[in-house]
Design a protein around this motif. Structure first.
Motif, short mmCIF file in Angstrom:
data_model
loop_
_atom_site.label_atom_id
_atom_site.label_comp_id
_atom_site.label_asym_id
_atom_site.label_seq_id
_atom_site.Cartn_x
_atom_site.Cartn_y
_atom_site.Cartn_z
N TRP A 148 0.82 -1.22 0.00
CA TRP A 148 0.00 0.00 0.00
C TRP A 148 0.85 1.27 0.00
O TRP A 148 0.41 2.34 0.42
CB TRP A 148 -0.96 -0.03 1.19
CG TRP A 148 -1.97 -1.12 1.00
CD1 TRP A 148 -1.88 -2.39 1.43
CD2 TRP A 148 -3.17 -1.03 0.24
NE1 TRP A 148 -2.96 -3.13 1.01
CE2 TRP A 148 -3.77 -2.31 0.27
CE3 TRP A 148 -3.81 -0.02 -0.49
CZ2 TRP A 148 -4.97 -2.60 -0.37
CZ3 TRP A 148 -5.02 -0.29 -1.12
CH2 TRP A 148 -5.59 -1.58 -1.06
N LEU A 169 -2.32 2.40 -5.36
CA LEU A 169 -2.52 1.87 -4.00
C LEU A 169 -1.78 2.75 -3.00
O LEU A 169 -0.57 2.94 -3.09
CB LEU A 169 -1.99 0.44 -3.91
CG LEU A 169 -2.60 -0.57 -4.88
CD1 LEU A 169 -1.84 -1.90 -4.81
CD2 LEU A 169 -4.07 -0.82 -4.57
N GLY A 179 -1.68 3.79 1.29
CA GLY A 179 -2.19 3.58 2.66
C GLY A 179 -1.56 4.55 3.61
O GLY A 179 -0.51 5.14 3.33
N LYS A 224 -6.81 2.36 3.63
CA LYS A 224 -6.20 1.92 2.38
C LYS A 224 -6.99 2.61 1.26
O LYS A 224 -8.22 2.58 1.31
CB LYS A 224 -6.33 0.40 2.22
CG LYS A 224 -5.54 -0.40 3.23
CD LYS A 224 -5.62 -1.89 2.96
CE LYS A 224 -6.83 -2.50 3.60
NZ LYS A 224 -6.76 -3.98 3.73
#
Lengths: 194, 239
Positions: free
Chosen positions: B158, B165, B167, B212
């Protein structure tokens, strides 16, 4: 001194309870099992009479020490046979010598049982003489000999054999079945010179 | 000649041999049953963590990672917990076999009982969210855990904004359609989302939450989020 006639009317389980209070009652149990266990030890270990007696002494002392561990859900005979079996196996491990050939000395009961077994007679299309049975048994795998001894010589049923060898009932049935099949195969193939 | 039973009796009396007390045997039996119960219990814990990880896993992100679905599945399997489950099933089997009547049941029956026991216990633990809690404790306290762990909580997975992606932790909610997020390298991102974005939970976009994001890097430190998911499947984590 204990009056031995008192013992004859009592069950094994009653004698266990009495032996826990009075050691002399243990003699009754020993007298009851001495001949059976001596024969059993000799059958599964091919020990001499002297060695079998030495082993049996150890077995009886072990039985006495563990009397409080006797599981009432078992027959006492299954429990004492189990201890005998374990002691013989332990002896094999100590000496690292497992008997190669079992001696069937005057095991007429066994010969009678197995030579008249209907399954075997059907599988091999004939019945066996005592000498043939002896020879064939000696050619069986080790794992099959003891179940046959317990079933035919010691007259134990499947449940008792399961309790003695600590194997599931189904495994005992399978072992006996396979033992009979191997017996029939050996006899049929003519590996044995009768 | 002395009879065998007399010899044994003499030995018993001479050496003052006594039967071992009953409590010693009972204690041994109870200990074996306790070891069996603990094995099933720990097996249940391993099962519930494996179940939580499987349920929380992001099975659909393989397309962002340039791997095929099979590779993604193989990378996502919680091997550590499955190995622990198998280990404790083995221990449960061993302990049960050593109980007094354990020999009466065949291998498959005992293994079946152990599996069913661990699955039932594990499902109860799972319903109490214990799997996520254990997973979270391991993530926080065992650095190596995230490396061998399945990909759903791996920070490196992540930390790929170029692949869509990202996070991190929400620093502040700037307005209804955006917030600031600090990623795992300490960089602060401006995150924007439109009203169509899927948000995993109504209370998810709050300061301090770890999330996320699936979306697109639109500029340096500007990320457009299509989807916002909780970091570890939680709904109301406080820290």
């Amino acid at each position: 001194m204990l009056d031995k006639t008192n013992c004859e009317e009592k069950s094994d389980e009653e004698l266990v309870a009495l032996a826990l209070k009075d050691q002399d009652f243990f003699a009754c149990l020993m007298e009851r099992y001495e001949p059976k266990l001596t024969r059993y030890i000799r059958r599964i270990s091919a020990a001499t009479q002297e060695d079998a007696e030495d082993l049996l002494q150890e077995i009886f002392v072990k039985v006495y020490r563990n009397l409080n561990d006797f599981d009432q859900s078992l027959k006492f005979s299954s429990w004492i046979y189990r201890i005998a079996h374990n002691q013989v196996v332990s002896q094999w491990r100590k000496t690292k010598t497992r008997p190669q050939v079992l001696k069937f000395e005057a095991d007429d009961d066994f010969l009678k049982y197995i030579s008249t077994d209907e399954d075997l007679a059907a599988d091999t299309e004939r019945r066996f003489t005592g000498e043939e049975v002896r020879e064939t048994i000696n050619n069986l795998d080790e794992k099959y000999k003891e179940v046959l001894i317990l079933k035919y010589l010691e007259g134990k049923d499947y449940r008792e054999i399961s309790d003695i060898l600590r194997r599931p009932l189904g495994t005992v049935a399978t072992l006996i079945n396979r033992a009979k099949k191997q017996f029939a195969k050996i006899a049929k193939e003519g590996d044995i010179k009768f | 000649m002395q009879k065998l039973c007399d010899k044994v009796l003499c030995k018993i009396k001479g050496e003052k041999i006594e039967p071992r007390p009953r409590w010693q045997f009972l204690l041994k039996d109870y200990f074996i049953w306790l070891a069996f119960a603990i094995s099933v219990l720990v097996g249940g814990l391993a099962f519930c963590v494996a179940l939580s990880i499987t349920v929380d896993n992001d099975w659909d992100i393989y397309k962002y990672l340039n791997v095929n679905p099979t590779q993604h599945i193989l990378l996502s399997i919680p091997y550590l917990w499955i190995i622990l489950l198998l280990l404790f099933l083995g221990l449960a089997f061993y302990n049960y076999k050593h109980t007094k009547g354990g020999y009466r049941h065949g291998t498959f029956v005992i293994l079946g009982f152990s599996v069913v026991g661990s699955v039932i216990v594990g499902s109860i633990f799972h319903s109490m969210e214990m799997g996520r809690e254990i997973d979270r404790i391991f993530v926080k306290n065992v650095p190596l855990y995230q490396k061998i762990h399945c990909c759903c909580h791996r920070k490196d997975i992540w930390s790929q904004p170029e692949k869509g992606l990202l996070g991190g932790r929400i620093l502040s909610v700037r307005m209804e359609d955006g917030f600031d997020l600090e990623d795992f390298q300490g960089l602060v991102w401006q995150v924007e989302k439109d009203s169509q974005a899927f948000v995993g939970s109504p209370v998810l976009v709050q300061e301090g939450r770890e999330v996320k994001l699936i979306g697109e890097k639109r500029a340096e430190k500007l990320f457009w989020a299509w989807e916002i998911r909780p970091w570890m499947g939680w709904e109301d984590e406080d820290d």
